[in-house]
Design a protein around this motif. Structure first.
Motif, PDB file in Angstrom:
ATOM      1  N   CYS A 248      -6.002  29.136   8.973  1.00  0.00           N
ATOM      2  CA  CYS A 248      -5.172  28.593   7.884  1.00  0.00           C
ATOM      3  C   CYS A 248      -5.521  29.256   6.551  1.00  0.00           C
ATOM      4  O   CYS A 248      -4.633  29.560   5.750  1.00  0.00           O
ATOM      5  N   LYS A 249      -6.803  29.461   6.305  1.00  0.00           N
ATOM      6  CA  LYS A 249      -7.217  30.124   5.062  1.00  0.00           C
ATOM      7  C   LYS A 249      -6.595  31.508   4.952  1.00  0.00           C
ATOM      8  O   LYS A 249      -6.077  31.892   3.899  1.00  0.00           O
ATOM      9  N   MET A 250      -6.638  32.255   6.040  1.00  0.00           N
ATOM     10  CA  MET A 250      -6.090  33.607   6.018  1.00  0.00           C
ATOM     11  C   MET A 250      -4.575  33.582   5.841  1.00  0.00           C
ATOM     12  O   MET A 250      -4.003  34.437   5.155  1.00  0.00           O
ATOM     13  N   ILE A 251      -3.925  32.588   6.451  1.00  0.00           N
ATOM     14  CA  ILE A 251      -2.474  32.449   6.290  1.00  0.00           C
ATOM     15  C   ILE A 251      -2.131  32.209   4.825  1.00  0.00           C
ATOM     16  O   ILE A 251      -1.206  32.813   4.270  1.00  0.00           O
ATOM     17  N   VAL A 252      -2.885  31.309   4.182  1.00  0.00           N
ATOM     18  CA  VAL A 252      -2.648  31.008   2.767  1.00  0.00           C
ATOM     19  C   VAL A 252      -2.900  32.245   1.907  1.00  0.00           C
ATOM     20  O   VAL A 252      -2.117  32.562   1.005  1.00  0.00           O
ATOM     21  N   GLN A 253      -3.975  32.960   2.183  1.00  0.00           N
ATOM     22  CA  GLN A 253      -4.319  34.142   1.399  1.00  0.00           C
ATOM     23  C   GLN A 253      -3.281  35.246   1.525  1.00  0.00           C
ATOM     24  O   GLN A 253      -3.108  36.045   0.605  1.00  0.00           O
ATOM     25  N   ASN A 254      -2.575  35.284   2.657  1.00  0.00           N
ATOM     26  CA  ASN A 254      -1.552  36.304   2.873  1.00  0.00           C
ATOM     27  C   ASN A 254      -0.156  35.844   2.471  1.00  0.00           C
ATOM     28  O   ASN A 254       0.809  36.584   2.649  1.00  0.00           O
ATOM     29  N   SER A 255      -0.062  34.603   1.971  1.00  0.00           N
ATOM     30  CA  SER A 255       1.242  34.063   1.575  1.00  0.00           C
ATOM     31  C   SER A 255       1.498  34.311   0.092  1.00  0.00           C
ATOM     32  O   SER A 255       0.593  34.203  -0.733  1.00  0.00           O
ATOM     33  N   SER A 256       2.721  34.625  -0.239  1.00  0.00           N
ATOM     34  CA  SER A 256       3.076  34.864  -1.639  1.00  0.00           C
ATOM     35  C   SER A 256       3.690  33.634  -2.301  1.00  0.00           C
ATOM     36  O   SER A 256       3.970  33.650  -3.494  1.00  0.00           O
ATOM     37  N   VAL A 257       3.895  32.556  -1.523  1.00  0.00           N
ATOM     38  CA  VAL A 257       4.594  31.386  -2.073  1.00  0.00           C
ATOM     39  C   VAL A 257       3.707  30.152  -2.191  1.00  0.00           C
ATOM     40  O   VAL A 257       4.055  29.203  -2.885  1.00  0.00           O
TER      41      VAL A 257
END
Length: 286
Positions: A248-257
């Motif tokens: 989840c952390k990596m998903i958030v870090q790779n999200s622009s929104v």
């Protein structure tokens, strides 16, 4: 003698996703060559009926299988297809890095986005400044957010097929439902808000999601589990949850929104609560 058949078809999307991330497969032609060199292809020729293929159509069957697999990976945003070229996406890399089923990173991102929007809605109603330190989020609101995230993770983990259904689970679920702070439903930030955390609608998996959610509550409330097999399920659940939270952390870090600092704080608070087996509040009083 006894013949061994291939199980590649059952998990082909994950295998192809790994090979694309390794760089072994960079195009559709690479994918066709790759599958032609597998044990599956040899058994397909020898025993086509086992794989529901007609004997004279093995090449066409393999081609259709690869096309279907690539479509599934694209739909789940695990790869980028440009013409015949195949490039791994951020979500595809996350699935491989954390050994997750290819379908889960997109689902995790969607759950995180639901929770972010729920908190944003609450912040707007309560005139809470989202730019202030997230340590100042009220304990009851933070407890409800943690509960929503754990409920969502309960559903995602169910899809990973790790926690089993055991004989006697019904009795355990009844007892934990009686004792659990959240019971079987995700908490809400405000009584006027509808529940947004995703519920698995399939009857069998819905029961597993409920079981996982109640086990989280047993862990946080330090409820003693009488059965060793259920305690083993809880240990497995906590281990895979730490992996999911890292993903989840990596998903958030790779999200622009997504508001990165907010969502990382929520994920860290959830991880910390599980590690300490303590949550100061389980949500607002409704």
């Amino acid at each position: 003698g006894f013949l061994v058949e291939s199980t590649l078809c059952k998990n082909l999307c994950n295998f192809i996703n790994v090979e694309i991330n390794r760089g072994t497969i960079k195009s559709m032609n690479d994918a066709f060559k790759w599958i032609n060199c597998t044990f599956f292809s040899k058994r397909l020729i020898q025993n086509p009926s086992y794989y529901e293929s007609r004997s004279k159509e093995e090449a066409s069957f393999r081609k259709d299988l690869i096309e279907k697999t690539i479509r599934s990976l694209v739909e789940n945003e695990c790869l980028i297809r440009r013409g015949v070229g195949l490039t791994p996406s951020d979500l595809g890399k996350i699935a491989v890095a954390f050994n997750l089923d290819y379908s889960l990173p997109k689902l995790l991102r969607s759950c995180l986005e639901d929770i972010r929007l729920e908190f944003k809605r609450w912040a707007s109603v309560k005139q809470y400044d989202m730019n202030q330190s997230h340590k100042e989020i009220p304990d009851d609101i933070l407890g409800a957010i943690v509960g929503q995230l754990l409920f969502a993770l309960s559903g995602v983990i169910t899809l990973q097929s790790i926690i089993p259904v055991r004989i006697g689970d019904e009795e355990v679920i009844r007892e934990l439902t009686r004792m659990g702070q959240w019971k079987t439903k995700p908490p809400r930030l405000d009584v006027s808000f509808p529940a947004i955390a995703r519920v698995i609608t399939d009857g069998f998996k819905s029961g597993l999601q409920t079981k996982c959610f109640l086990l989280f509550q047993a862990h946080l409330q330090e409820i003693k589990l009488q059965r060793k097999d259920v305690y083993k399920d809880l240990s497995t659940l906590i281990q895979i949850t730490e992996v999911m939270l890292s993903a989840c952390k990596m998903i958030v870090q790779n999200s622009s929104v997504m508001e990165e600092s907010l969502m990382i704080s929520i994920i860290n608070q959830t991880s910390g609560a599980l590690d300490k087996r303590y949550l100061s509040s389980f949500g607002p009083k409704m």
